[in-house]
Scaffold this motif. Structure first.
Motif, PDB file in Angstrom:
ATOM      1  N   GLU A 126     140.620  42.717  98.802  1.00  0.00           N
ATOM      2  CA  GLU A 126     139.484  43.265  98.033  1.00  0.00           C
ATOM      3  C   GLU A 126     139.815  44.631  97.452  1.00  0.00           C
ATOM      4  O   GLU A 126     139.210  45.075  96.487  1.00  0.00           O
ATOM      5  N   GLN A 127     140.790  45.318  98.068  1.00  0.00           N
ATOM      6  CA  GLN A 127     141.192  46.655  97.595  1.00  0.00           C
ATOM      7  C   GLN A 127     142.545  46.602  96.873  1.00  0.00           C
ATOM      8  O   GLN A 127     143.202  47.627  96.707  1.00  0.00           O
ATOM      9  N   GLY A 128     142.994  45.409  96.535  1.00  0.00           N
ATOM     10  CA  GLY A 128     144.307  45.278  95.882  1.00  0.00           C
ATOM     11  C   GLY A 128     145.448  45.506  96.865  1.00  0.00           C
ATOM     12  O   GLY A 128     146.569  45.814  96.472  1.00  0.00           O
ATOM     13  N   LEU A 129     145.157  45.359  98.152  1.00  0.00           N
ATOM     14  CA  LEU A 129     146.176  45.602  99.191  1.00  0.00           C
ATOM     15  C   LEU A 129     146.569  44.283  99.857  1.00  0.00           C
ATOM     16  O   LEU A 129     145.979  43.227  99.610  1.00  0.00           O
ATOM     17  N   PHE A 130     147.517  44.383 100.779  1.00  0.00           N
ATOM     18  CA  PHE A 130     148.174  43.173 101.281  1.00  0.00           C
ATOM     19  C   PHE A 130     148.542  43.372 102.739  1.00  0.00           C
ATOM     20  O   PHE A 130     149.165  44.386 103.093  1.00  0.00           O
ATOM     21  N   TYR A 131     148.156  42.416 103.608  1.00  0.00           N
ATOM     22  CA  TYR A 131     148.644  42.402 104.991  1.00  0.00           C
ATOM     23  C   TYR A 131     149.530  41.151 105.114  1.00  0.00           C
ATOM     24  O   TYR A 131     149.029  40.020 105.223  1.00  0.00           O
ATOM     25  N   PRO A 132     150.862  41.310 105.081  1.00  0.00           N
ATOM     26  CA  PRO A 132     151.750  40.145 104.958  1.00  0.00           C
ATOM     27  C   PRO A 132     151.821  39.169 106.135  1.00  0.00           C
ATOM     28  O   PRO A 132     151.933  37.961 105.900  1.00  0.00           O
ATOM     29  N   PRO A 133     151.798  39.599 107.417  1.00  0.00           N
ATOM     30  CA  PRO A 133     152.032  38.582 108.466  1.00  0.00           C
ATOM     31  C   PRO A 133     150.975  37.459 108.442  1.00  0.00           C
ATOM     32  O   PRO A 133     149.776  37.722 108.534  1.00  0.00           O
ATOM     33  N   ASP A 134     151.432  36.251 108.296  1.00  0.00           N
ATOM     34  CA  ASP A 134     150.521  35.113 108.106  1.00  0.00           C
ATOM     35  C   ASP A 134     150.929  33.923 108.973  1.00  0.00           C
ATOM     36  O   ASP A 134     151.387  32.894 108.458  1.00  0.00           O
ATOM     37  N   PRO A 135     150.776  34.042 110.311  1.00  0.00           N
ATOM     38  CA  PRO A 135     151.125  32.886 111.151  1.00  0.00           C
ATOM     39  C   PRO A 135     150.372  31.634 110.688  1.00  0.00           C
ATOM     40  O   PRO A 135     149.290  31.741 110.096  1.00  0.00           O
ATOM     41  N   GLY A 136     150.966  30.483 110.965  1.00  0.00           N
ATOM     42  CA  GLY A 136     150.327  29.223 110.579  1.00  0.00           C
ATOM     43  C   GLY A 136     148.906  29.127 111.114  1.00  0.00           C
ATOM     44  O   GLY A 136     148.053  28.424 110.560  1.00  0.00           O
ATOM     45  N   SER A 137     148.623  29.870 112.172  1.00  0.00           N
ATOM     46  CA  SER A 137     147.303  29.845 112.820  1.00  0.00           C
ATOM     47  C   SER A 137     146.384  30.952 112.315  1.00  0.00           C
ATOM     48  O   SER A 137     145.370  31.248 112.941  1.00  0.00           O
ATOM     49  N   GLN A 138     146.709  31.582 111.195  1.00  0.00           N
ATOM     50  CA  GLN A 138     145.997  32.801 110.772  1.00  0.00           C
ATOM     51  C   GLN A 138     144.483  32.643 110.625  1.00  0.00           C
ATOM     52  O   GLN A 138     143.746  33.618 110.719  1.00  0.00           O
ATOM     53  N   LYS A 139     144.024  31.405 110.413  1.00  0.00           N
ATOM     54  CA  LYS A 139     142.572  31.231 110.269  1.00  0.00           C
ATOM     55  C   LYS A 139     141.854  31.335 111.605  1.00  0.00           C
ATOM     56  O   LYS A 139     140.634  31.458 111.646  1.00  0.00           O
ATOM     57  N   ARG A 320     148.194  23.534  97.453  1.00  0.00           N
ATOM     58  CA  ARG A 320     148.317  22.206  98.058  1.00  0.00           C
ATOM     59  C   ARG A 320     149.603  22.149  98.900  1.00  0.00           C
ATOM     60  O   ARG A 320     149.622  21.643 100.014  1.00  0.00           O
ATOM     61  N   LEU A 321     150.676  22.731  98.368  1.00  0.00           N
ATOM     62  CA  LEU A 321     151.952  22.702  99.086  1.00  0.00           C
ATOM     63  C   LEU A 321     151.917  23.600 100.319  1.00  0.00           C
ATOM     64  O   LEU A 321     152.427  23.254 101.383  1.00  0.00           O
ATOM     65  N   ARG A 322     151.276  24.773 100.173  1.00  0.00           N
ATOM     66  CA  ARG A 322     151.158  25.676 101.329  1.00  0.00           C
ATOM     67  C   ARG A 322     150.342  25.000 102.431  1.00  0.00           C
ATOM     68  O   ARG A 322     150.657  25.078 103.604  1.00  0.00           O
ATOM     69  N   THR A 323     149.289  24.299 102.004  1.00  0.00           N
ATOM     70  CA  THR A 323     148.434  23.598 102.974  1.00  0.00           C
ATOM     71  C   THR A 323     149.260  22.555 103.718  1.00  0.00           C
ATOM     72  O   THR A 323     149.117  22.381 104.929  1.00  0.00           O
ATOM     73  N   ALA A 324     150.142  21.893 102.991  1.00  0.00           N
ATOM     74  CA  ALA A 324     150.989  20.866 103.624  1.00  0.00           C
ATOM     75  C   ALA A 324     151.783  21.497 104.754  1.00  0.00           C
ATOM     76  O   ALA A 324     151.853  20.969 105.866  1.00  0.00           O
ATOM     77  N   ARG A 325     152.359  22.651 104.501  1.00  0.00           N
ATOM     78  CA  ARG A 325     153.165  23.310 105.529  1.00  0.00           C
ATOM     79  C   ARG A 325     152.291  23.766 106.701  1.00  0.00           C
ATOM     80  O   ARG A 325     152.648  23.610 107.863  1.00  0.00           O
ATOM     81  N   ARG A 326     151.134  24.342 106.371  1.00  0.00           N
ATOM     82  CA  ARG A 326     150.270  24.855 107.444  1.00  0.00           C
ATOM     83  C   ARG A 326     149.687  23.719 108.292  1.00  0.00           C
ATOM     84  O   ARG A 326     149.298  23.929 109.429  1.00  0.00           O
ATOM     85  N   ALA A 327     149.604  22.526 107.686  1.00  0.00           N
ATOM     86  CA  ALA A 327     149.013  21.396 108.427  1.00  0.00           C
ATOM     87  C   ALA A 327     150.031  20.701 109.318  1.00  0.00           C
ATOM     88  O   ALA A 327     149.691  19.756 110.033  1.00  0.00           O
ATOM     89  N   ALA A 328     151.298  21.170 109.296  1.00  0.00           N
ATOM     90  CA  ALA A 328     152.366  20.413 109.979  1.00  0.00           C
ATOM     91  C   ALA A 328     152.049  20.142 111.451  1.00  0.00           C
ATOM     92  O   ALA A 328     152.110  18.998 111.912  1.00  0.00           O
ATOM     93  N   PHE A 329     151.672  21.186 112.178  1.00  0.00           N
ATOM     94  CA  PHE A 329     151.452  21.022 113.611  1.00  0.00           C
ATOM     95  C   PHE A 329     150.262  20.083 113.868  1.00  0.00           C
ATOM     96  O   PHE A 329     150.353  19.144 114.667  1.00  0.00           O
TER      97      PHE A 329
END
Ligand SMILES: Cc1cc2nc3c(=O)[nH]c(=O)nc-3n(C[C@H](O)[C@H](O)[C@H](O)COP(=O)(O)OP(=O)(O)OC[C@H]3O[C@@H](n4cnc5c(N)ncnc54)[C@H](O)[C@@H]3O)c2cc1C
Length: 468
Positions: A126-139, A320-329
């Motif tokens: 929202e502030q144009g900033l970025f927190y990079p670490p994004d484990p597959g479980s990030q949600k 769609r492709l990112r979702t495919a990877r995140r859905a692997a487990f």
């Protein structure tokens, strides 16, 4: 160590109120396991403090009565780290979830440990900033859990892991003392880096109750590419070739055919299920940097044994492709009753050899192993699709795991790239450490938690009193 008794439960209720102290088996049951297969225990009570002072008071109650304490975030851990000690206390921090400050001028965010990982990046965006670490479980995972496991993610290749973003931590020590470790300064070398000691300590040294994180400017553009291969080894070799060309994209993830088919079956997104392996690559930065990097990646892939190289046509396609990877487990977990997700990392030049070995091990022990992971980091997740009720099959899983770990260490790798040691990898840790460094672990634990009450039995067993 003692199981929790009525006097401590009464004290906890007086502190937190009845609703934040669970003791009935039916209520504590969901806190008896994490994301790791075949590990569980029944906690004596589960408590939900919402301030640092409450955490400190809970620890004092536990310490005075020598009750073991297991800290818990969302329980998505994959090494058994938040599995309770039978009869002990579970300190669940998921209600401690306030965002304390987003300091856009200093590019930092200060949060409580129960904040969900993805929310941090959403607020930063929202502030144009970025927190990079994004484990597959990030949600679903909490930032406290991420700090305790030093979690990685899909963008780790370019941006590193949780440790690279933690500037400061508030921790409550075993005796209830509260310490602030680190600072808001970009450079700070005052004293030992105690903050770093707590990152990745898996809840064994103290309880994290506040986290100060570094943010980055948000990249302006992102591009996504896929490549398919006729063999896993060819995909692994292509990754080694890209790295050898000094190209470090944001993401280089892969799915093997077993995983591809399971994901497609689950998500129906049109994945190429005839391929033996799919590589998902992402580049970010300015639009021109992204275009240049993806063009360079394409050149390497086309010179490799890639069957087909495609650039995502739209953000929707990329998503769609990112979702495919995140859905692997999740997709693999639907196939058989028990899913054992492993986590080994090897130097990237040894990836093809490791992948070949995993295939041979699966065949030798007649096991189904899907493999996916953060290939750019050399981090593979061989995933056993099995059934814990079948003793013979579980024995073969053990043998296969031993063989995979042995090869990992032989190749100069590590027994865990991001999921931690917890209970699941404890028996392998002495193989990776030399005697002096293994003893040092025990001495640090002994200093910070002399009664051995914080997450006991995780990572390693403490030597009995008087021995070192
Ligand atoms: C589908 C799926 C995908 C995953 N993908 C990844 C991935 O890409 N990368 C990765 O690294 N991991 C991944 N994981 C593993 C897991 O999500 C991470 O380890 C995560 O950091 C755990 O967070 P949590 O809040 O669930 O912690 P929990 O599981 O509750 O706890 C994990 C450990 O941290 C300790 N702990 C928790 N909170 C605190 C605190 N405040 N203070 C001290 N100790 C604490 C616990 O005692 C325990 O030892 C994945 C898991 C799943 C289920």
């Amino acid at each position: 160590m003692n199981p929790i008794q009525q006097p401590q439960i009464d004290a906890l209720r007086a502190l937190l109120g009845d609703a934040r102290v669970l003791t009935k088996a039916i209520d504590t049951l969901p806190y008896g396991f994490d994301g790791t297969a075949a590990l569980s225990a029944e906690a004596g009570c589960v408590v939900f403090p919402t301030t640092t002072a409450e955490v400190a008071a809970c620890l004092r109650i536990a310490t005075d009565a020598r009750v073991p304490v297991v800290t818990r975030g969302s329980g998505t851990g994959l090494s058994g780290g938040s599995v309770p000690v039978a009869g002990g206390m579970v300190l669940c921090l998921n209600q401690m979830d306030r965002v304390l400050e987003l300091d856009a001028a200093n590019l930092t965010i200060r949060v409580e440990p129960g904040v969900i990982t993805q929310k941090i990046d959403e607020l930063a965006a929202e502030q144009g900033l970025f927190y990079p670490p994004d484990p597959g479980s990030q949600k679903i995972s909490t930032i406290g859990g991420n700090v305790a496991e030093n979690s990685g993610g899909l963008r780790g290749l370019k941006y590193g892991v949780t440790r690279d973003y933690v500037m400061g931590l508030r921790v409550v020590l075993a005796d209830g003392e509260v310490a602030w470790l680190g600072s808001g300064c970009v450079k700070d070398v005052a004293g030992y880096s105690l903050r770093d000691l707590f990152i990745g300590s898996e809840g064994t040294l103290g309880v994290v109750t506040e986290v100060l994180l570094k943010l980055l400017p948000r990249p302006a553009a992102r591009g996504t590419m896929t490549a398919t291969f006729a063999s896993m080894e060819a995909a692994a070799q292509a990754v080694s070739d890209i790295i050898a060309q000094r190209i470090v994209p944001c993401t280089m993830e892969f799915l093997d055919q077993t995983t591809l088919r399971c994901v497609e079956n689950y998500a129906r997104i049109g994945l190429p299920t005839d391929a033996a392996a799919l590589l998902l690559l992402e580049s970010d930065g300015s639009q021109s940097a992204v275009d240049e990097e993806l063009a360079a990646v394409r050149r390497v892939l086309e010179a490799s044994a890639a069957l087909r190289v495609e650039t995502a046509a739209s953000e929707e396609d990329a998503q769609r492709l990112r979702t495919a990877r995140r859905a692997a487990f999740s997709a693999l977990a639907r196939v058989r009753p028990t899913t054992i997700l492993e986590d080994v990392t090897v130097p990237r030049s040894r990836l093809a050899e490791m992948v070949r070995h995993i295939g041979a091990v699966a065949e030798r022990h007649a096991l189904q192993i899907g493999v996916f992971g953060h290939m750019g980091d050399g981090n593979l997740h061989p995933t056993f699709l099995t059934d814990e009720r079948d003793a013979d099959e579980m024995h073969r899983v053990e043998l296969a795991l031993d063989a995979i770990v042995e090869k990992t260490l032989e190749l100069g790798g590590t027994i865990t790239g991001e999921h931690g040691v917890g209970l699941a990898k404890k028996r392998f840790l002495p193989q990776q450490f030399d005697d002096a460094s293994f003893a040092l672990l025990g001495r640090i634990k002994q200093t910070l938690d002399p009664q051995g009450l914080l997450n006991p039995g995780k990572i390693f067993d403490m030597a009995p009193a008087g021995q070192s």
